[in-house]
Write a protein that holds these residues in place. Structure first.
Motif, PDB file in Angstrom:
ATOM      1  N   GLU A 266       0.959  -1.239   0.051  1.00  0.00           N
ATOM      2  CA  GLU A 266      -0.069   0.151  -0.067  1.00  0.00           C
ATOM      3  C   GLU A 266       0.887   0.984  -0.193  1.00  0.00           C
ATOM      4  O   GLU A 266       1.997   1.266   0.312  1.00  0.00           O
ATOM      5  CB  GLU A 266      -0.987   0.139   1.318  1.00  0.00           C
ATOM      6  N   ILE A 267       0.284   2.168  -0.641  1.00  0.00           N
ATOM      7  CA  ILE A 267       0.981   3.591  -0.184  1.00  0.00           C
ATOM      8  C   ILE A 267       0.092   4.373   0.458  1.00  0.00           C
ATOM      9  O   ILE A 267      -0.955   4.408   0.286  1.00  0.00           O
ATOM     10  CB  ILE A 267       1.218   4.254  -1.665  1.00  0.00           C
ATOM     11  N   TYR A 278      -3.331   4.564  -6.650  1.00  0.00           N
ATOM     12  CA  TYR A 278      -2.387   4.284  -7.777  1.00  0.00           C
ATOM     13  C   TYR A 278      -1.842   5.545  -8.183  1.00  0.00           C
ATOM     14  O   TYR A 278      -2.451   6.527  -8.553  1.00  0.00           O
ATOM     15  CB  TYR A 278      -2.532   3.447  -8.619  1.00  0.00           C
ATOM     16  N   SER A 281       2.393   9.636  -4.575  1.00  0.00           N
ATOM     17  CA  SER A 281       3.627   9.318  -3.964  1.00  0.00           C
ATOM     18  C   SER A 281       3.319   9.469  -2.609  1.00  0.00           C
ATOM     19  O   SER A 281       2.767  10.513  -1.961  1.00  0.00           O
ATOM     20  CB  SER A 281       4.630  10.538  -4.325  1.00  0.00           C
ATOM     21  N   GLU A 283       4.474   6.978   1.562  1.00  0.00           N
ATOM     22  CA  GLU A 283       5.190   5.809   2.141  1.00  0.00           C
ATOM     23  C   GLU A 283       4.572   4.494   1.819  1.00  0.00           C
ATOM     24  O   GLU A 283       3.668   4.267   1.910  1.00  0.00           O
ATOM     25  CB  GLU A 283       4.930   5.957   3.712  1.00  0.00           C
ATOM     26  N   LEU A 284       5.692   3.634   1.623  1.00  0.00           N
ATOM     27  CA  LEU A 284       5.095   2.132   1.318  1.00  0.00           C
ATOM     28  C   LEU A 284       5.070   1.514   2.468  1.00  0.00           C
ATOM     29  O   LEU A 284       5.749   1.857   3.501  1.00  0.00           O
ATOM     30  CB  LEU A 284       6.656   1.644   0.740  1.00  0.00           C
ATOM     31  N   ARG A 300       5.081  -0.024   7.991  1.00  0.00           N
ATOM     32  CA  ARG A 300       5.473   1.088   7.595  1.00  0.00           C
ATOM     33  C   ARG A 300       6.907   1.142   7.340  1.00  0.00           C
ATOM     34  O   ARG A 300       7.938   1.222   8.264  1.00  0.00           O
ATOM     35  CB  ARG A 300       5.090   2.421   8.533  1.00  0.00           C
ATOM     36  N   ILE A 304       9.837   6.149   0.564  1.00  0.00           N
ATOM     37  CA  ILE A 304       8.761   7.067  -0.341  1.00  0.00           C
ATOM     38  C   ILE A 304       8.869   6.222  -1.888  1.00  0.00           C
ATOM     39  O   ILE A 304       9.970   6.332  -2.600  1.00  0.00           O
ATOM     40  CB  ILE A 304       9.322   8.523  -0.359  1.00  0.00           C
ATOM     41  N   SER A 305       7.668   6.076  -2.425  1.00  0.00           N
ATOM     42  CA  SER A 305       7.474   5.397  -4.000  1.00  0.00           C
ATOM     43  C   SER A 305       5.952   5.692  -4.089  1.00  0.00           C
ATOM     44  O   SER A 305       5.413   6.457  -3.436  1.00  0.00           O
ATOM     45  CB  SER A 305       7.857   3.934  -3.484  1.00  0.00           C
ATOM     46  N   SER A 306       5.533   5.144  -5.280  1.00  0.00           N
ATOM     47  CA  SER A 306       4.334   5.300  -5.897  1.00  0.00           C
ATOM     48  C   SER A 306       4.121   3.859  -6.759  1.00  0.00           C
ATOM     49  O   SER A 306       5.050   3.410  -6.863  1.00  0.00           O
ATOM     50  CB  SER A 306       3.920   6.518  -6.744  1.00  0.00           C
ATOM     51  N   LEU A 307       2.935   3.773  -6.956  1.00  0.00           N
ATOM     52  CA  LEU A 307       2.401   2.303  -7.444  1.00  0.00           C
ATOM     53  C   LEU A 307       2.045   2.428  -8.681  1.00  0.00           C
ATOM     54  O   LEU A 307       1.278   3.270  -9.178  1.00  0.00           O
ATOM     55  CB  LEU A 307       1.370   1.309  -6.738  1.00  0.00           C
ATOM     56  N   MET A 321       6.340  -0.958  -8.136  1.00  0.00           N
ATOM     57  CA  MET A 321       6.526   0.426  -7.295  1.00  0.00           C
ATOM     58  C   MET A 321       7.829   1.266  -8.106  1.00  0.00           C
ATOM     59  O   MET A 321       8.855   0.696  -8.630  1.00  0.00           O
ATOM     60  CB  MET A 321       6.790  -0.075  -5.989  1.00  0.00           C
TER      61      MET A 321
END
Lengths: 434, 143
Positions: A266-267, A278, A281, A283-284, A300, A304-307, A321
Motif C-alpha cells: 500500500e502507499i 495508484y 507518491s 510511504e510504502l 511502515r 517513499i514511492s508510488s505504485l 513500485m
C-alpha cells in the motif's frame, strides 16, 4: 529471459486477489492467536480477524512501525516457537536499536524462491556465475541472494563485502556474469578497479542487481556505463523478508514488480495514514501473506514511492513500485524545506563528468540551519584555474537552490577524504541539536 | 616549445603544503618554482619541477588530484624594463596573462617568468618575432 515462477508471476489480477485475500485472512488469524502485540493492536482498534472480509478491510487495521519491533526486541514479534525458527537476521541498527527477525524452514524456502525470481528478472539463469558482494552475516543481503542463486541453479561466489582488491582479481579470474551488491559499494569497487588498471569492459558481467539503499536514475547511467552491464534495482527490508520483496525487470527497468502473491503493498500519506490511490507518491506499507516466523501487518517502511498498475511488457502482472525516492526518515528539513540526499545527488550528477562522492553536513548557526555539500574533486573536473573551480562550486549551489529551494554552500574537498563504506554510504552528517 | 606545469588540488588545512613538499622530497623531485592560488577553503598549487613524471606519480599515489597545464616560460633580463619588454608586445596584440610567477635562473642573474596566457599559440608567435627566448620543459630539467 524466462520468468522463474511463471504461474504466479503472470497470474491474472482476479486470481491473484483471491489468493491474497485467502492468505491475508490466514495471516491475520494466526498473528491474532500467537503474537500478543498484534492481538493488543486489534483489540484496541475493535477489530477481530472475522472482520477481514475483503482486501479493502485491511485499511482498518493499525500500522506497525519500527519502534514496535524495537519494543518487542528480540523475539516478541515471533509467531512460532523457537523450535521452528531455523534462521535469525538483524537490521544494522544504524538508526537505533537493531531489530531481530526470524525464519522457519518454509520462510527460508519462500525467500529463496523470491530471490530466484528476482535474479531471473535481472537476466540470470542456470549457467550464470553470480558475484555476490552483498555482505554475509546478520544483514539479509548476502544470504538472501545466495540462496536465490542456488535455487535458480546458478553458480554463486559468496565473496561478501570488503577486501575489494581481491574481489577484482576474482572478477578477472572466475569470470562472473552477474554482479550483486549495494550501489555505493559497487561504485567504490569500480573506483578501485580503475586504480588497479582493470577495465570492466574486459570483464564478463551482463547484469547487476543493486539495492539495500536508494539510488537514482543518474546512478544507473553511471553504473551501466562504467561497469558495462544492465543495472536493475532490487528492493527489500529485513522486516519484510530481506531482498526480494520487489525487483525491476531487465526488459523495462521501469519500476519494481512487487511479489504480490507474498506481500500486499500500500502507499499511504505519511502524515495522515490515509491510503493513497495508484500513481500518488507516499510511504510504502507492506503486509506479509506467507511468512510464518515473523509476519508483519501493515509495516511502515519509511520509504517513499508510488505504485503503477499498468501491465508491463515483460509479462509480469504484479504492480510496479517506482524506485524509492528517499526515506521519510532521512529526509532533512533545512529551514523548513524538505531535502532528500538523492535530490542533491541528482544535481551533482548533472554537474559532473564523473560520479561524485559527496556528503551533506547540516548545522545550525544561531537560529539558522546551514547546509554544506562536500564534493570530492576528481581529475575529470579539476582545473589549475581557481576561477573555474569556484564557478563550479557556485553553479552547483545555484542548481541546488533552483531545484530544491534551499541555500547550500558547496565545498570541493580532496579525493578520498569522504568516508567510504563497505555497506551503506553515510550521506548525511547532522550536527544540529533539536 | 611550451613548458609543462603540474597542479594539485589541496584543501586549506594545516600542514597540507608540507605534506606535498615531503612527498616530492621523498620522490627526489626538485621544485624549481611554485605558486599557490587560494580561496578560504582550498587552493591550487602550481609547480615547476625537474621531473614532472616522477612528481605526478608520487602525488597520485598519495591520493592527490594532479593536473598538467601547458605554460610559457620566458627568460627575462635582470634590468629595468626587462619584464615590460615581454609584456608590451603581447598586450598590444590582445594576449592577456591569466597568471604568472617567477624564479631565478641559477646559471645567471636572469629571472625565468612562467606565464599562463589566454592564447599560447599567439603568444609564442609574438615572442618569437621579438626574439624573446622561450624555455622548454627540457631546458628547465637541465637547469
Amino acid at each position: 529471459m524466462p520468468i522463474f515462477d511463471i504461474d504466479f508471476e503472470t497470474m491474472p489480477r482476479e486470481g491473484l486477489e483471491a489468493i491474497q485475500l485467502r492468505r491475508l485472512q490466514t495471516t491475520i488469524a494466526r498473528v491474532y492467536a500467537t503474537v500478543p502485540f498484534y492481538r493488543q493492536q486489534f483489540d484496541n482498534a475493535g477489530i477481530t480477524p472475522k472482520d477481514i472480509q475483503s482486501l479493502k478491510d485491511l485499511q482498518h487495521i493499525p500500522f506497525t512501525v519500527k519502534q514496535d519491533l524495537r519494543d518487542n526486541y528480540p523475539y516478541g514479534m515471533f509467531a512460532v516457537p523457537m523450535e521452528q525458527v531455523v534462521r535469525i537476521h538483524a537490521s544494522s541498527g544504524t538508526t537505533g536499536q537493531p531489530t531481530v527477525v526470524g525464519y522457519t524452514r518454509r520462510d527460508v524456502d519462500t525467500w529463496a524462491n523470491l530471490m530466484a525470481r528476482s535474479l531471473a528478472a535481472a537476466g540470470a539463469g542456470a549457467g550464470d556465475i553470480i558475484h555476490n558482494a552483498f555482505g554475509y552475516g546478520l544483514f539479509t543481503g548476502g544470504l538472501g541472494a545466495h540462496y536465490g542463486a542456488e535455487r535458480l541453479g546458478a553458480s554463486v561466489i559468496p565473496v561478501s563485502g570488503g577486501n575489494t582488491k581481491r574481489q577484482i582479481t576474482i572478477m578477472k579470474d572466475f569470470k562472473p556474469t552477474i554482479l550483486c551488491g549495494t550501489p555505493s559499494y559497487i561504485l567504490h569497487l569500480a573506483e578501485v578497479a580503475d586504480d588497479m588498471g582493470v577495465d570492466f569492459k574486459d570483464l564478463f558481467f551482463k547484469s547487476g542487481i543493486f539495492g539495500a539503499e536508494p539510488w537514482t536514475e543518474n546512478m544507473r547511467q553511471e553504473l551501466e556505463s562504467k561497469l558495462h552491464l544492465k543495472a536493475v534495482d532490487i528492493y527489500g527490508l529485513s522486516e519484510i523478508i530481506g531482498p526480494g520483496v520487489s525487483i525491476e525487470c531487465k526488459e523495462e527497468q521501469n519500476g519494481l514488480h512487487v511479489f504480490e502473491d507474498h506481500f500486499i503493498v500500500e502507499i499511504i500519506d505519511p502524515e495522515t495514514g490515509e491510503v493513497l490511490p495508484y500513481g500518488e507518491s507516499g510511504e510504502l506499507v507492506f503486509t506479509s501473506l506467507t511468512k510464518e516466523a515473523f509476519p508483519v501487518i501493515r509495516y511502515r517502511t519509511r520509504d517513499i514511492s508510488s505504485l503503477n498498475p499498468t501491465p508491463c511488457a515483460c509479462g509480469r502482472t504484479f504492480v510496479r513500485m517506482t524506485k524509492p525516492a528517499g526515506r521519510t526518515d532521512d529526509m532533512l528539513i533545512i529551514r523548513g524545506v524538505n531535502v532528500f540526499p538523492s535530490q542533491i545527488e541528482s544535481v551533482l550528477m548533472e554537474n559532473q563528468t564523473i560520479r561524485p562522492h559527496y556528503q551533506l553536513e547540516v548545522d545550525r548557526k544561531g537560529n539558522l540551519d546551514t547546509l554544506t555539500v562536500k564534493v570530492e574533486i576528481n581529475e575529470g573536473v579539476f582545473s589549475d584555474d581557481i576561477k573555474s573551480l569556484q564557478t563550479m562550486e557556485n553553479k552547483i549551489a545555484h542548481d541546488i537552490k533552483e531545484m530544491l529551494g534551499v541555500t547550500a554552500k558547496v565545498r570541493l574537498v580532496e579525493p578520498k577524504t569522504i568516508q567510504r563504506s563497505q555497506g551503506k554510504a553515510v550521506r548525511v552528517i547532522d550536527k544540529r541539536n533539536f | 616549445m611550451l613548458a609543462e606545469q603540474i597542479s594539485i588540488f589541496i584543501e586549506n588545512k594545516e600542514g597540507r603544503l608540507a605534506e606535498v613538499t615531503a612527498i616530492l622530497r621523498d620522490a627526489d623531485v626538485n621544485i624549481r618554482a611554485l605558486s599557490l592560488a587560494d580561496t578560504t577553503d582550498f587552493g591550487v598549487l602550481r609547480l615547476i619541477v625537474n621531473d614532472n613524471e616522477k612528481a605526478e606519480q608520487a602525488l597520485r599515489k598519495e591520493g592527490f588530484t594532479v593536473g598538467r597545464t601547458k605554460v610559457l616560460a620566458v627568460e627575462v633580463s635582470d634590468e629595468p624594463g626587462g619584464l615590460n619588454k615581454v609584456l608590451d608586445p603581447l598586450w598590444m596584440q590582445n594576449v592577456n596573462v591569466e597568471y604568472m610567477y617567477a624564479f631565478a635562473n641559477p646559471q645567471c642573474k636572469n629571472a625565468i617568468m612562467v606565464f599562463r596566457f589566454d592564447d599560447h599559440d599567439k603568444a609564442l608567435e609574438i615572442l618569437e618575432k621579438h626574439q624573446i627566448k622561450v624555455i622548454t620543459t627540457e631546458d628547465i630539467s637541465r637547469l
